[in-house]
Enzyme design. Structure first.
Site, short mmCIF file in Angstrom:
data_model
loop_
_atom_site.label_atom_id
_atom_site.label_comp_id
_atom_site.label_asym_id
_atom_site.label_seq_id
_atom_site.Cartn_x
_atom_site.Cartn_y
_atom_site.Cartn_z
N LYS A 13 15.02 48.90 0.91
CA LYS A 13 14.95 50.02 0.16
C LYS A 13 16.33 50.81 0.23
O LYS A 13 16.68 51.44 -0.92
CB LYS A 13 14.03 51.14 1.09
CG LYS A 13 12.46 50.13 1.30
CD LYS A 13 11.64 51.43 1.74
CE LYS A 13 11.84 51.84 3.20
NZ LYS A 13 11.90 50.69 4.23
N ARG A 88 6.27 58.60 5.00
CA ARG A 88 5.94 57.52 5.91
C ARG A 88 4.49 57.75 6.54
O ARG A 88 3.76 56.80 7.07
CB ARG A 88 6.85 57.38 6.97
CG ARG A 88 7.63 56.19 7.07
CD ARG A 88 8.49 56.44 8.23
NE ARG A 88 9.27 55.09 8.67
CZ ARG A 88 10.67 54.94 8.17
NH1 ARG A 88 11.33 55.69 7.60
NH2 ARG A 88 11.13 53.88 8.89
N ARG A 127 19.80 41.26 11.32
CA ARG A 127 20.69 42.33 10.82
C ARG A 127 21.73 43.07 11.84
O ARG A 127 21.25 43.21 13.20
CB ARG A 127 19.79 43.58 10.42
CG ARG A 127 20.48 44.46 9.87
CD ARG A 127 19.36 45.42 9.00
NE ARG A 127 18.88 46.31 9.54
CZ ARG A 127 17.99 47.34 9.20
NH1 ARG A 127 17.93 47.54 7.68
NH2 ARG A 127 17.30 48.19 9.68
N ARG A 160 21.29 47.24 15.73
CA ARG A 160 20.72 48.53 15.95
C ARG A 160 19.64 48.72 17.13
O ARG A 160 18.83 47.62 17.34
CB ARG A 160 19.89 48.97 14.65
CG ARG A 160 20.65 50.04 13.81
CD ARG A 160 20.17 50.21 12.57
NE ARG A 160 18.74 50.66 12.60
CZ ARG A 160 17.85 50.90 11.37
NH1 ARG A 160 18.66 50.96 10.43
NH2 ARG A 160 16.79 51.33 11.56
N ARG A 171 7.69 48.32 14.84
CA ARG A 171 8.12 49.19 13.70
C ARG A 171 7.36 48.47 12.55
O ARG A 171 6.70 49.23 11.78
CB ARG A 171 9.52 49.08 13.30
CG ARG A 171 10.18 49.90 14.28
CD ARG A 171 11.67 49.51 13.88
NE ARG A 171 12.27 49.92 12.90
CZ ARG A 171 13.41 49.33 11.92
NH1 ARG A 171 14.08 48.55 12.93
NH2 ARG A 171 13.93 49.80 11.08
P1 AMP Z 1 14.68 53.91 8.93
O1 AMP Z 1 16.20 53.65 8.95
O2 AMP Z 1 14.14 54.44 7.72
O3 AMP Z 1 13.91 52.63 9.48
O4 AMP Z 1 14.20 54.94 10.09
C1 AMP Z 1 14.56 54.77 11.66
C2 AMP Z 1 13.61 55.40 12.41
O5 AMP Z 1 13.69 56.82 12.27
C3 AMP Z 1 12.28 55.13 12.18
O6 AMP Z 1 11.56 54.01 13.00
C4 AMP Z 1 11.30 56.45 12.83
O7 AMP Z 1 11.75 56.33 14.25
C5 AMP Z 1 12.47 57.48 12.24
N1 AMP Z 1 11.94 57.88 11.09
C6 AMP Z 1 12.69 57.81 9.72
N2 AMP Z 1 11.96 58.47 8.80
C7 AMP Z 1 10.98 58.85 9.42
C8 AMP Z 1 9.69 59.51 8.83
N3 AMP Z 1 9.50 59.67 7.35
N4 AMP Z 1 8.63 59.86 9.47
C9 AMP Z 1 8.70 59.56 10.94
N5 AMP Z 1 9.79 58.84 11.52
C10 AMP Z 1 10.90 58.62 10.61
#
Ligand code: AMP
Length: 216
Positions: A13, A88, A127, A160, A171
């Site tokens: 994404k 989300r 990754r 990460r 996740r």
């Molecule tokens: P991402 O890089 O988008 O996978 O986000 C990394 C982490 O940030 C996620 O696993 C969540 O812990 C937190 N996070 C990011 N966006 C959201 C969201 N919209 N709602 C809740 N937690 C979020």
């Protein structure tokens, strides 16, 4: 043109959102990146969300809703935006809907980048990221030229914290339970466009630009 990118973590994404952002000159708003920046800066917010993010769980809806509300009130979203990693949960989707209605806007495209679970687990586990410039590599599909080093900064790549195997599984489960229903939410509103995210990055990009192309 207001776009939201949907799909499991590791679907690509972010990569596609960057292309859209460049092509249509609209901001790429990644809530994950915003939270990671707060963590690196060790701000109050960063310290507050650190443990949750490292464990692979979701940050509280109320906090996320507030962060996005503030971000979407900035003038640079006037021509549109591409949201990556938000909404989300159904509650985030509903509050986004309300906020946009209040601002006289709506979500025009919800792009669902579809990738099966086994591919996601393999992708995220392989990754690596450059701690200096943030460039993302994949040891299988997009490895660095020199083993374990960033092509640009030549510093050792890192995994990460939330790409570690146990966290990756969590996740995905969290995604399936909390975020998958949001895809249905947009389907019912007739703004959902599904793309096969297992295809090559360039192919996904072409398909995506084809869908969005009419707006030019
Ligand atoms: P991402 O890089 O988008 O996978 O986000 C990394 C982490 O940030 C996620 O696993 C969540 O812990 C937190 N996070 C990011 N966006 C959201 C969201 N919209 N709602 C809740 N937690 C979020």
């Amino acid at each position: 043109m207001n776009i939201v990118m949907m799909g499991p973590p590791g679907a690509g994404k972010g990569t596609q959102a960057k292309y859209i952002s460049e092509r249509f000159v609209i901001p790429h708003i990644s809530t994950g990146d915003m939270l990671r920046e707060e963590m690196s800066a060790q701000s109050d917010l960063g310290k507050k969300v650190e443990e949750v993010i490292k464990s692979g769980k979701l940050v509280d809806d109320s906090l996320m809703i507030e962060i996005v509300k503030v971000r979407l009130s900035r003038p640079d979203v006037e021509k549109g935006f591409v949201l990556d990693g938000y909404p989300r949960t159904l509650s985030q989707a509903e509050s986004l809907n309300e906020l946009l209605r209040f601002l006289g806007k709506d979500v025009k495209y919800a792009v669902y980048v579809e990738v099966p679970k086994d591919v996601i687990i393999e992708r995220l586990s392989s990754r690596r990221v450059c701690p200096k410039c943030g460039h993302i590599y994949n040891l299988i599909s997009n490895p660095p030229k020199a083993d374990g080093l960033c092509d640009v900064c030549h510093v050792p790549l890192v995994t990460r914290e939330d790409d570690k195997p146990d966290v990756v599984k969590r996740r995905y489960d969290v995604y399936y339970e909390m975020t998958f229903p949001v895809i249905e939410y947009y389907r019912k509103r007739n703004v959902l466009f599904t793309i096969d995210g297992t295809l090559a990055v360039e192919k996904v990009k072409d398909m995506l630009l084809n869908i969005l192309g009419d707006d030019n």
